[in-house]
Scaffold this motif. Structure first.
Motif, PDB file in Angstrom:
ATOM      1  N   THR A   9      -4.552   1.056  -0.729  1.00  0.00           N
ATOM      2  CA  THR A   9      -4.097   0.387   0.784  1.00  0.00           C
ATOM      3  C   THR A   9      -5.215  -0.266  -0.079  1.00  0.00           C
ATOM      4  N   ASP A  11      -8.259  -1.127   0.280  1.00  0.00           N
ATOM      5  CA  ASP A  11      -9.597  -1.883   1.190  1.00  0.00           C
ATOM      6  C   ASP A  11     -10.594  -2.136   0.501  1.00  0.00           C
ATOM      7  N   ASP A  38      -0.686  -1.741   7.561  1.00  0.00           N
ATOM      8  CA  ASP A  38      -2.148  -1.391   8.726  1.00  0.00           C
ATOM      9  C   ASP A  38      -1.249  -0.172   9.350  1.00  0.00           C
ATOM     10  N   THR A  49      -9.591   0.819   7.435  1.00  0.00           N
ATOM     11  CA  THR A  49      -9.267  -0.539   7.079  1.00  0.00           C
ATOM     12  C   THR A  49      -9.855  -1.549   7.527  1.00  0.00           C
ATOM     13  N   ARG A  56      -4.924  -7.113   1.513  1.00  0.00           N
ATOM     14  CA  ARG A  56      -4.973  -6.885   0.735  1.00  0.00           C
ATOM     15  C   ARG A  56      -4.427  -6.624  -0.466  1.00  0.00           C
ATOM     16  N   SER A 120     -13.707   2.688  -1.035  1.00  0.00           N
ATOM     17  CA  SER A 120     -13.578   1.948  -0.071  1.00  0.00           C
ATOM     18  C   SER A 120     -14.302   2.366   1.238  1.00  0.00           C
TER      19      SER A 120
END
Ligand code: C2G
Length: 446
Positions: A9, A11, A38, A49, A56, A120
């Motif tokens: 991800t 993030d 997403d 997120t 990202r 994250s």
């Protein structure tokens, strides 16, 4: 050339991610990074997120460690990618040890050491907390608290109900620390309010809360008068506060993708939208009290108005309403809209039940969304040639309020006062339609 692939991800990109990318890159000559969309993150249970997929991706590129970025959007894609790009090594952090062994059939699998002490999740938890006070403690407010628990950076800190016993019972049930005995006491305890009181009280609470410098998430129907809606938005703007009507369908993943698919022309030009929402209700319920803005149109109208106004625009020519009445309220209303190039209709009912589906008809095909379409996780795009039909599936977790709560909390934290998925113009037009109905304009009573 040795090709390495990794996924994530990424993030709030941090040192742990950078170390991982550096180690992955060192395994070969060409590093491909799959960044999750997403929707895919929502599907695999990651709903907090902060950055969207574009943000990202940009962060991953900016590390300068990556040769190629791709997006990851479905389960099983890793095998497709490994074959498609001729990948030699799949690398991933050691928190996944063993999980991806099934990929050994397709390439070498390497679990790289994870960087301790940073994540994250931890960075997201370090963001400030939005303290929310709840006004009105009925059934929707009871669904709100468990849903808010899935969203980061918020806490439900207080609740108010003019009936103190109801407020006390609600706070006890959900472990909410402050039972407010007045709206003022509630405002003093929080940064934002969630208004879940009967809809005829929304305007006054929203105005008071904004005056008290609180952000507002207000249940729908929002208000019944365009002048009041405009006044509240103006007030929120002057004070730099978030004022968001809580239209859960607008934030639900399936509806969001349906909207973008239709706008990109999958069924050609849209000629008709038809949607129904009926929720059979006890005759003695407040929802059927004519003195308290009860009735089917007031209660349920804003749900079908969402796709109609978002897909066909806010510039309708006229609307006719046909209402089956009892005790001065509509038990069932059918509305028919004329647009320049399309028609729309909806049925709403509290005293009549009908199929709660939505059909959107276009020049090339149609979309069928089964009941209850307003909280759907699935729809179909259908064509004359059935072989081209496509089914789409999405997550719709729990009661589905968490998506709108996430948007609200992000707006407050980021100081974003406008919401992209439901515009002010659309909300004001919804309000105008409701107002037009209340004024009896083109309303035919049966
Ligand atoms: N990572 C790390 N050290 C940390 C945090 C993360 O080495 N302190 C690694 C993870 O192990 C992963 C990568 O960084 O290899 C990306 O992590 P996330 O953004 O959390 O993504 P994740 O949910 O692990 O996605 O298809 C997606 C993949 O299955 C993994």
């Amino acid at each position: 050339m040795k090709k390495v692939i990794t996924y994530g991800t990424f993030d709030l990109l941090h040192q742990g991610h950078i170390n991982l990318l550096r180690r992955a890159k060192a395994l070969g000559d060409w590093l491909i990074v799959g960044v999750t969309t997403d929707n895919f993150d929502l599907e695999r249970g990651k709903m907090n997120t902060c950055g969207n997929v574009m943000e990202r991706i940009e962060a991953v590129k900016a590390t300068g460690l990556v040769d190629q970025v791709i997006i990851e959007e479905y389960k099983g894609q890793k095998i497709d990618d490994i074959r498609k790009y001729g990948v030699d090594i799949f690398a991933i952090g050691s928190d996944w040890t063993g999980y991806f062994d099934y990929l050994k059939e397709f390439c070498e699998v390497v679990y790289l050491p994870r960087t301790e002490g940073i994540s994250s999740t931890q960075l997201r938890q370090e963001r400030p907390t939005v303290r929310i006070g709840v006004i009105g403690t009925g059934s929707i407010a009871s669904r709100f608290v468990p849903e808010a628990a899935f969203v980061n950076s918020n806490a439900i800190v207080a609740a108010y109900n003019p009936d103190p016993q109801a407020a006390q019972a609600y706070c006890t049930r959900f472990g909410i620390p402050t039972v407010a005995h007045s709206p003022e006491e509630l405002y003093a305890a929080c940064d934002a309010v969630y208004i879940a009181s009967p809809h005829y009280t929304h305007y006054e609470y929203a105005r008071q809360a904004l005056m008290a410098e609180k952000h507002v998430l207000c249940e729908i129907p929002f208000v019944f008068n365009v002048r009041e809606a405009e006044e509240l938005f103006d007030l929120a703007d002057r004070k730099g506060l978030v004022l968001m009507p809580a239209h859960k369908t607008a934030w639900c993943p399936a509806y969001g993708h349906l909207f973008t698919l239709l706008k990109s022309g999958v069924i050609g030009e849209i000629a008709e939208v038809n949607a129904s929402v009926t929720t059979l209700t006890d005759e003695h319920s407040e929802k059927l009290d004519s003195q308290r803005l009860g009735g089917s149109m007031n209660e349920n109208g804003c749900f079908p108005l969402l796709p109609i106004l978002q897909l066909l625009g806010t510039g309708y020519r006229n609307i006719n309403f046909y209402s089956k009445m009892k005790n001065d309220v509509d038990m069932y209303t059918k509305a028919v809209f004329r647009f320049d190039h399309a028609v729309a209709s909806f049925q709403v009912g509290l005293g009549v039940k009908t199929e709660g589906n939505m059909v959107i008809s276009g020049t090339k095909g149609y979309v069928y969304v089964p009941a209850p379409w307003w909280k759907t996780d699935y729809f179909e795009v259908r064509y004359e040639d059935q072989n081209k039909n496509k089914k789409y599936f999405y997550p719709f977790a729990g009661e589905g309020l968490r998506y709108e709560i996430k948007e609200f909390v992000s707006c407050v934290l980021e100081g974003r006062t406008l919401q992209s998925k439901l515009t002010r113009k659309e909300i004001l037009t919804m309000t105008r339609v409701q107002e037009q109905y209340l004024q009896g304009e083109n309303v035919y009573k049966i």
